[in-house]
Each structure stands twice: as C-alpha cells, then as structure tokens.
Design a protein around this motif. Structure first.
Motif, PDB file in Angstrom:
ATOM      1  N   LEU A 140      -3.107  -4.531 -43.668  1.00  0.00           N
ATOM      2  CA  LEU A 140      -3.065  -5.543 -42.616  1.00  0.00           C
ATOM      3  C   LEU A 140      -2.184  -5.129 -41.442  1.00  0.00           C
ATOM      4  O   LEU A 140      -2.057  -5.860 -40.461  1.00  0.00           O
ATOM      5  N   ASP A 141      -1.546  -3.957 -41.563  1.00  0.00           N
ATOM      6  CA  ASP A 141      -0.695  -3.424 -40.492  1.00  0.00           C
ATOM      7  C   ASP A 141       0.425  -4.392 -40.125  1.00  0.00           C
ATOM      8  O   ASP A 141       0.661  -4.697 -38.950  1.00  0.00           O
ATOM      9  N   VAL A 142       1.115  -4.905 -41.151  1.00  0.00           N
ATOM     10  CA  VAL A 142       2.296  -5.737 -40.938  1.00  0.00           C
ATOM     11  C   VAL A 142       3.517  -4.985 -41.450  1.00  0.00           C
ATOM     12  O   VAL A 142       3.396  -3.988 -42.169  1.00  0.00           O
ATOM     13  N   SER A 143       4.694  -5.460 -41.086  1.00  0.00           N
ATOM     14  CA  SER A 143       5.915  -4.735 -41.435  1.00  0.00           C
ATOM     15  C   SER A 143       6.273  -4.849 -42.910  1.00  0.00           C
ATOM     16  O   SER A 143       6.806  -3.912 -43.503  1.00  0.00           O
ATOM     17  N   ALA A 144       5.997  -6.008 -43.504  1.00  0.00           N
ATOM     18  CA  ALA A 144       6.370  -6.218 -44.905  1.00  0.00           C
ATOM     19  C   ALA A 144       5.567  -7.379 -45.476  1.00  0.00           C
ATOM     20  O   ALA A 144       4.990  -8.182 -44.733  1.00  0.00           O
ATOM     21  N   THR A 200       9.712  -4.699 -49.592  1.00  0.00           N
ATOM     22  CA  THR A 200      11.038  -4.164 -49.277  1.00  0.00           C
ATOM     23  C   THR A 200      12.106  -5.110 -49.811  1.00  0.00           C
ATOM     24  O   THR A 200      11.850  -6.294 -50.044  1.00  0.00           O
ATOM     25  N   GLU A 201      13.296  -4.595 -49.990  1.00  0.00           N
ATOM     26  CA  GLU A 201      14.412  -5.417 -50.459  1.00  0.00           C
ATOM     27  C   GLU A 201      14.748  -6.506 -49.444  1.00  0.00           C
ATOM     28  O   GLU A 201      15.064  -7.642 -49.802  1.00  0.00           O
ATOM     29  N   GLN A 202      14.680  -6.173 -48.180  1.00  0.00           N
ATOM     30  CA  GLN A 202      14.961  -7.132 -47.108  1.00  0.00           C
ATOM     31  C   GLN A 202      14.024  -8.328 -47.197  1.00  0.00           C
ATOM     32  O   GLN A 202      14.439  -9.489 -47.062  1.00  0.00           O
ATOM     33  N   THR A 203      12.759  -8.045 -47.482  1.00  0.00           N
ATOM     34  CA  THR A 203      11.774  -9.110 -47.623  1.00  0.00           C
ATOM     35  C   THR A 203      12.063  -9.970 -48.843  1.00  0.00           C
ATOM     36  O   THR A 203      11.928 -11.197 -48.804  1.00  0.00           O
ATOM     37  N   ARG A 204      12.455  -9.348 -49.941  1.00  0.00           N
ATOM     38  CA  ARG A 204      12.770 -10.100 -51.160  1.00  0.00           C
ATOM     39  C   ARG A 204      13.883 -11.107 -50.909  1.00  0.00           C
ATOM     40  O   ARG A 204      13.821 -12.257 -51.355  1.00  0.00           O
ATOM     41  N   LEU A 205      14.897 -10.696 -50.164  1.00  0.00           N
ATOM     42  CA  LEU A 205      16.009 -11.596 -49.865  1.00  0.00           C
ATOM     43  C   LEU A 205      15.556 -12.756 -48.984  1.00  0.00           C
ATOM     44  O   LEU A 205      16.012 -13.898 -49.154  1.00  0.00           O
ATOM     45  N   LEU A 206      14.658 -12.485 -48.049  1.00  0.00           N
ATOM     46  CA  LEU A 206      14.118 -13.560 -47.209  1.00  0.00           C
ATOM     47  C   LEU A 206      13.302 -14.549 -48.038  1.00  0.00           C
ATOM     48  O   LEU A 206      13.360 -15.761 -47.814  1.00  0.00           O
ATOM     49  N   ALA A 213       1.617 -16.896 -43.793  1.00  0.00           N
ATOM     50  CA  ALA A 213       1.573 -17.140 -45.230  1.00  0.00           C
ATOM     51  C   ALA A 213       0.168 -17.556 -45.630  1.00  0.00           C
ATOM     52  O   ALA A 213      -0.453 -18.387 -44.964  1.00  0.00           O
ATOM     53  N   LEU A 214      -0.335 -16.960 -46.712  1.00  0.00           N
ATOM     54  CA  LEU A 214      -1.687 -17.242 -47.189  1.00  0.00           C
ATOM     55  C   LEU A 214      -1.627 -17.740 -48.626  1.00  0.00           C
ATOM     56  O   LEU A 214      -0.888 -17.183 -49.442  1.00  0.00           O
ATOM     57  N   PRO A 215      -2.387 -18.777 -48.965  1.00  0.00           N
ATOM     58  CA  PRO A 215      -2.343 -19.311 -50.331  1.00  0.00           C
ATOM     59  C   PRO A 215      -3.006 -18.370 -51.331  1.00  0.00           C
ATOM     60  O   PRO A 215      -3.997 -17.712 -51.021  1.00  0.00           O
ATOM     61  N   MET A 216      -2.427 -18.315 -52.518  1.00  0.00           N
ATOM     62  CA  MET A 216      -3.043 -17.590 -53.630  1.00  0.00           C
ATOM     63  C   MET A 216      -3.665 -18.659 -54.521  1.00  0.00           C
ATOM     64  O   MET A 216      -2.965 -19.366 -55.233  1.00  0.00           O
ATOM     65  N   ARG A 217      -4.979 -18.765 -54.462  1.00  0.00           N
ATOM     66  CA  ARG A 217      -5.645 -19.860 -55.160  1.00  0.00           C
ATOM     67  C   ARG A 217      -7.027 -19.444 -55.635  1.00  0.00           C
ATOM     68  O   ARG A 217      -7.627 -18.508 -55.116  1.00  0.00           O
ATOM     69  N   LEU A 218      -7.507 -20.148 -56.623  1.00  0.00           N
ATOM     70  CA  LEU A 218      -8.875 -20.035 -57.090  1.00  0.00           C
ATOM     71  C   LEU A 218      -9.427 -21.446 -57.153  1.00  0.00           C
ATOM     72  O   LEU A 218      -8.952 -22.268 -57.945  1.00  0.00           O
ATOM     73  N   ARG A 219     -10.375 -21.738 -56.271  1.00  0.00           N
ATOM     74  CA  ARG A 219     -10.894 -23.095 -56.095  1.00  0.00           C
ATOM     75  C   ARG A 219      -9.735 -24.026 -55.730  1.00  0.00           C
ATOM     76  O   ARG A 219      -9.136 -23.864 -54.686  1.00  0.00           O
ATOM     77  N   THR A 220      -9.414 -24.981 -56.584  1.00  0.00           N
ATOM     78  CA  THR A 220      -8.357 -25.939 -56.226  1.00  0.00           C
ATOM     79  C   THR A 220      -7.004 -25.576 -56.829  1.00  0.00           C
ATOM     80  O   THR A 220      -6.016 -26.255 -56.550  1.00  0.00           O
ATOM     81  N   ASN A 275       3.215 -13.795 -48.309  1.00  0.00           N
ATOM     82  CA  ASN A 275       3.901 -13.825 -47.021  1.00  0.00           C
ATOM     83  C   ASN A 275       3.725 -12.491 -46.300  1.00  0.00           C
ATOM     84  O   ASN A 275       3.928 -11.420 -46.916  1.00  0.00           O
ATOM     85  N   LEU A 276       3.405 -12.539 -45.011  1.00  0.00           N
ATOM     86  CA  LEU A 276       3.224 -11.337 -44.201  1.00  0.00           C
ATOM     87  C   LEU A 276       4.181 -11.391 -43.018  1.00  0.00           C
ATOM     88  O   LEU A 276       4.133 -12.338 -42.229  1.00  0.00           O
ATOM     89  N   PHE A 277       5.052 -10.395 -42.894  1.00  0.00           N
ATOM     90  CA  PHE A 277       6.061 -10.370 -41.834  1.00  0.00           C
ATOM     91  C   PHE A 277       5.718  -9.313 -40.786  1.00  0.00           C
ATOM     92  O   PHE A 277       5.344  -8.182 -41.124  1.00  0.00           O
ATOM     93  N   GLY A 278       5.867  -9.686 -39.500  1.00  0.00           N
ATOM     94  CA  GLY A 278       5.631  -8.747 -38.417  1.00  0.00           C
ATOM     95  C   GLY A 278       6.886  -8.506 -37.605  1.00  0.00           C
ATOM     96  O   GLY A 278       7.700  -9.417 -37.411  1.00  0.00           O
ATOM     97  N   ALA A 279       7.054  -7.292 -37.123  1.00  0.00           N
ATOM     98  CA  ALA A 279       8.231  -6.951 -36.328  1.00  0.00           C
ATOM     99  C   ALA A 279       8.076  -7.353 -34.868  1.00  0.00           C
ATOM    100  O   ALA A 279       9.063  -7.412 -34.132  1.00  0.00           O
TER     101      ALA A 279
END
Length: 233
Positions: free
Chosen positions: A38-42, A61-67, A118-125, A132-136
């Motif tokens: 998706l060409d995002v930073s993390a 990344t560790e930085q993302t985990r802390l966020l 942020a995109l939901p992880m779901r199957l039907r309902t 989560n997708l982070f961009g610089a």
C-alpha cells in the motif's frame, strides 16, 4: 508495486493457512506486506481477546506498536473507532484531529506520521479487529488503495478464522489469547537481544524472526528460550 509483487503478497499470506502455521509470524507479515503493497510508512494490527477487548498483536515497526498501545490506553484514535463502528476511518491530515484525539494525534505527529487510515478486520458482521496504516506525508489514500488494503485485511481475517476451523477443538478467542501471551514473551526477548547486541528493538525483532525461520522454530518458542537463557541470538 508490480502485478507480480502484488500476487506474491497474496500468495504468501494464503500459504500460511496450514494446520500448524505460526500465528505471530503470520500477523507480523500482514503488517509488513501491507506497508509495502500500500506504500505507507507503517502498519499495525489490533485484535480482540477472549473478553472482546482490543489488544496490539502485530506492528511493522516498534514505533508503530507503541502508538497502537497508546490508542488502547487512551481509548482514542482511528483503530478503536474503526473497530467499534465497523467502518473505515480516514484521516488525510493529522493536524486536523487535535481536538478529536489529542494524545494520539500529538504522539503520532511526534513520531513523524502525518496521516492515518484504519480498516476493519471482519467477515460479514463479525469484526475481530482493525488494521492501521500510517503515512509520513499528509494525504488520503485513493479508492483503489483502500480497496486493496481492505482485501489484505480480509485475507488476514480469513486466515485467523481458518485457523479456528482447522483446530476445531480450539476457539478463535483462545488462539488470540495465546498470541497475546506470546507477544509478551517476544517483547521481553526483543529487549534481551537488543541489549546483548547493542542494537535497537526493530533490528532485534528482525534478528529473532530470521533465526526462528532458519532454525525451523516458532517465534514464540525461540523467544521463551532467549528469555530463559537456553538460546542465544
């Protein structure tokens, strides 16, 4: 991202759907592949535990985990909102969300991020978590990228639900709880390796994961051995 690379990404994720696949390695690979494709930073993944509460299970990344942890501690940010509503959350410019998510926004911007989706992880309902997708840089992801991101999130969700079907004696909640428990040991092992090798925690995780793969061991198993001193990485 070429068509060949995109195909490889989906095949790689699908290839983990076997009887004894390593869930923690699978989830980490989801975040890495999402960041690349998706060409995002993390990227990061939050999933529900057996009590229905969100937990951080993987981050590129560790930085993302802390966020991600901060979002859970403050109950603010795109991932909790996405999970609770079951709908995507897009923030093209984090400078506009200071009142909406004050602590998350401040920390994300200090970490060098300017946009988040942020995109939901779901199957039907059934919603089991969020990606989560982070961009610089500021800017919204286009519709095609969002669709691709949702497809990757769907593949990850199917992988987790497939694991439940294969291991019919276990429930998904029990598997996720095991993954959460393993995460604690892995974090400890990352610290041990980082201190021993005098490297940062992201590098120590790469080293741990590479060693687990080359020695044909589960990541969580190797981490426990590193923590109790029976293995040196």
């Amino acid at each position: 991202m070429s068509e060949r690379q995109l195909t490889e990404a989906f095949v790689e994720l699908a290839d983990t759907l076997v009887d004894d696949f390593d869930m923690m390695d699978f989830l980490h690979q989801v975040t890495v592949r999402c960041a690349q494709v998706l060409d995002v930073s993390a990227a990061g993944v939050l999933l529900t535990d057996q009590r229905g509460e969100l937990r951080v299970v993987a981050a590129s990344t560790e930085q993302t985990r802390l966020l991600e942890l901060l979002q859970l501690q403050t109950d603010e940010g795109p991932c909790p909102e996405c999970f609770h509503t079951g709908r995507p959350v897009a923030v093209a410019d984090l400078s506009t969300t200071a009142h909406r998510w004050p602590r998350f926004t401040a920390e994300a911007r200090r970490s060098g991020f300017a946009s988040v989706h942020a995109l939901p992880m779901r199957l039907r309902t059934e919603v089991i978590g969020a990606l989560n997708l982070f961009g610089a840089e500021p800017g919204a992801l286009d519709a095609d990228t969002i669709r691709l991101g949702q497809a990757l999130a769907d593949v990850a969700t199917i992988g987790l639900l497939q694991a439940r079907a294969i291991r019919h004696r276990e429930t998904l909640a029990e598997q996720l709880q095991t993954a959460l428990n393993s995460r604690i040991v892995i974090e400890q092992a990352k610290g041990v390796v980082a201190e021993r090798r005098k490297i940062d925690v992201d590098q120590s995780f790469i080293l741990l994961r590479g060693t687990a793969r080359t020695s044909n061991r589960r990541l969580s198993e190797l981490a426990r051995a590193v923590v109790d001193g029976s293995a040196i990485v």
